[in-house]
Design an enzyme around this catalytic site. Structure first.
Site, mmCIF file in Angstrom:
data_model
loop_
_atom_site.group_PDB
_atom_site.id
_atom_site.type_symbol
_atom_site.label_atom_id
_atom_site.label_comp_id
_atom_site.label_asym_id
_atom_site.label_seq_id
_atom_site.Cartn_x
_atom_site.Cartn_y
_atom_site.Cartn_z
ATOM 1 N N ASP A 47 2.457 3.242 4.465
ATOM 2 C CA ASP A 47 1.773 3.331 3.071
ATOM 3 C C ASP A 47 1.619 2.448 2.220
ATOM 4 O OD1 ASP A 47 0.871 5.052 1.034
ATOM 5 O OD2 ASP A 47 2.552 6.082 0.346
ATOM 6 N N ASP B 252 -6.300 1.947 0.395
ATOM 7 C CA ASP B 252 -5.090 2.815 0.531
ATOM 8 C C ASP B 252 -4.837 3.311 1.968
ATOM 9 O OD1 ASP B 252 -3.190 4.560 0.151
ATOM 10 O OD2 ASP B 252 -4.644 6.137 -0.525
#
Ligand SMILES: *[C@@H]1O[C@H](CO)[C@@H](O)[C@H](O)[C@H]1NC(C)=O
Ligand SMILES: *[C@@H]1O[C@H](CO)[C@@H](O)[C@H](O)[C@H]1NC(C)=O
Ligand SMILES: *[C@@H]1O[C@H](CO)[C@@H](O)[C@H](O)[C@H]1NC(C)=O
Ligand SMILES: *[C@@H]1O[C@H](CO)[C@@H](O)[C@H](O)[C@H]1NC(C)=O
Ligand SMILES: *[C@@H]1O[C@H](CO)[C@@H](O)[C@H](O)[C@H]1NC(C)=O
Ligand SMILES: *[C@@H]1O[C@H](CO)[C@@H](O)[C@H](O)[C@H]1NC(C)=O
Ligand SMILES: *[C@@H]1O[C@H](CO)[C@@H](O)[C@H](O)[C@H]1NC(C)=O
Length: 422
Positions: A114, A294
């Site tokens: 992440d 992202d």
């Protein structure tokens, strides 16, 4: 230190060739870098259909809501409010995981990769067993997600990523855990360090060193950076990606790296951010906007005005079942390239790359024969400091590089940039 010196020399040579088309074959090297770990792509447990758009969108709402997180002038109550803003940090529709080993026993944990959060923590199916390398701190961690939260003790422990072993890495061990269904063992937080602010209940406002921080401070990598490589997904679960620490894995790229400065515009600046312009065919979608990369988002999100230009130009309609933009076969036949212009270099997303993988239409409750597009609306006009989110649909076509030491992002083409996968 990153072990393969010849590659760095190669890379310098590549930069000298700036502007010259470099053949992929020039970059073939004999062995894999040892500072890499594989990334596996998963769909959520059992491949049951997911509302990918809704999952992405709730994550994005949370990212936007973190405005002010780094403001030292916030009162304690305000900081608490920011901390408690729901953070849907993980899209559990599709995710990308890497195996990391923890503790003296070298226990493997399968962590979601992440770039949109900084904390590394264990929760989910696997129990953390403290070993001789574990130090329990006085801190507690508590991270809120829209779908729940994770809270528990904060440890320092040894972490091994590929051939690198670091000590005293901050690791949250969730004892209270709600609302998370992803079927992974936790999260490897590769976001900027500022994102760890306000996550420890007893240490207040301080940040904690992230995994890349420790790799660098403990002398494992000379440049605090990592590269992310994915291949386009055509099946539900496959190991086809790679994380490379400390340098670009030049065996994965087919042209020179293009760099862009990290943005200073908030809220994008709290994340891995940069500026670019976007065009559909010869039509401008976004003049020069600021946004983020992202790995936790599946699709590509653009400011409402940019999205409307695209929707009108393609003739796409929003499909109420999936939430995706949908086009007909005839519209697909005339779909134009999208150009992302980053610091003067154009990265082209071909019509094929603008399609959600058609082999995975069932995953989004879509119709097998339909054409769904990977573009979505951020829900905010351009110029609000959050003009785009480059999720997996972009990252599976271009190598991305996250460089803290030089305050920059980098991108390069791969052999999949123009591949026909749909
Ligand atoms: C987080 O996700 C949940 C479930 O999708 C949703 O109900 C909630 O509204 C989301 N939170 C935000 C802030 O978007
Ligand atoms: C963590 O935060 C959530 C929401 O902010 C709260 O409901 C929960 O009680 C907290 N848990 C702990 C252990 O502090
Ligand atoms: C890890 O932290 C402990 C406690 O703070 C300290 O005694 C030890 O020297 C640290 N180890 C390293 C390698 O920094
Ligand atoms: C996690 O545990 C649950 C319950 O035991 C199980 O159904 C699920 O398959 C496990 N998921 C993974 C990824 O191991
Ligand atoms: C942008 O490109 C210019 C020209 O190639 C280069 O000099 C500059 O360093 C690049 N910006 C960054 C942040 O690397
Ligand atoms: C785009 O905007 C950024 C941030 O305002 C600025 O630094 C950059 O120079 C601009 N780029 C171009 C090509 O205008
Ligand atoms: C991909 O195709 C576009 C045209 O659609 C072309 O401009 C671009 O150079 C190609 N990129 C690569 C890496 O071959």
């Amino acid at each position: 230190m990153a072990p393969i010196l010849q590659l760095k020399v190669f890379f310098v040579a590549l930069q000298v060739l700036h502007g010259v088309h470099v053949q992929a074959s020039v970059l073939v090297k004999s062995q894999a870098l040892s500072n890499t770990i594989p990334i596996t792509r998963h769909t959520a447990a059992g491949s049951r259909p997911r509302n990918v758009v809704q999952l992405d969108r709730s994550r994005i709402n949370d990212i936007k809501s973190r405005v002010g997180i780094t403001s030292a002038s916030l009162s304690a109550a305000e900081r608490l409010a920011v901390n408690n803003a729901p953070l849907n940090a993980t899209n559990d529709g599709l995710f990308y995981s890497a195996i990391v080993h923890i503790g003296a026993s070298n226990t493997p944990f399968n962590f979601i990769v992440d770039t949109g959060s900084g904390n590394t923590w264990i929760g989910g199916n696997k129990t953390y067993v403290p070993s001789s390398t574990s130090i329990k701190t006085a801190d507690m961690f508590n991270i809120s997600y829209g779908m729940g939260f994770a809270a528990g003790d904060q440890y320092l422990d040894q972490v091994t990523l590929g051939t690198f072993t670091i000590s005293n890495q901050s690791i949250g061990v969730a004892s209270t855990f709600s609302g998370v269904t992803w079927g992974c063992d936790g999260i490897l937080g590769l976001g900027p360090t500022t994102l760890t602010k306000n996550t420890l209940t007893t240490s207040g406002y301080s940040t904690i060193p992230t995994v890349p921080d420790n790799l660098h401070s403990q002398g494992k990598i000379a440049v605090q950076s990592f590269g992310v490589y994915f291949q386009p997904a055509t099946s539900a679960s496959v190991t086809d990606g790679e994380l490379c620490f400390g340098e670009v894995d030049t065996s994965k790229i087919t042209g020179p790296m293009t760099y862009a400065a990290l943005s200073t515009t908030v809220p994008a600046a709290y994340y891995w951010s940069f500026s670019q312009s976007i065009q559909y065919g010869s039509t401008s979608m976004l003049a020069n906007g600021t946004g983020i990369v992202d790995t936790g988002s599946s699709l590509i999100y653009v400011a409402t005005d940019a999205f409307n230009v695209y929707k009108t130009a393609t003739g796409a309609q929003t499909d109420p079942t999936t939430g995706f933009l949908e086009i007909t076969a005839a519209q697909y036949a005339t779909l134009q390239d999208i150009s992302f212009v980053v610091n003067g270099t154009t990265f082209t997303l071909t019509p094929n790359a603008q399609l959600w993988p058609r082999s995975l239409n069932a995953l989004i409750k879509g119709v097998a024969s339909s054409y769904y597009l990977v573009f979505q609306d951020t829900g905010a006009p351009s110029g609000s400091g959050f003009d785009f989110i480059m999720g997996y649909a972009f990252l599976e076509r271009f190598y991305s590089y996250y460089d803290t030491t030089n305050s920059r992002m980098g991108f390069a083409t791969t052999s999949f940039s123009n591949a026909t996968t749909n």
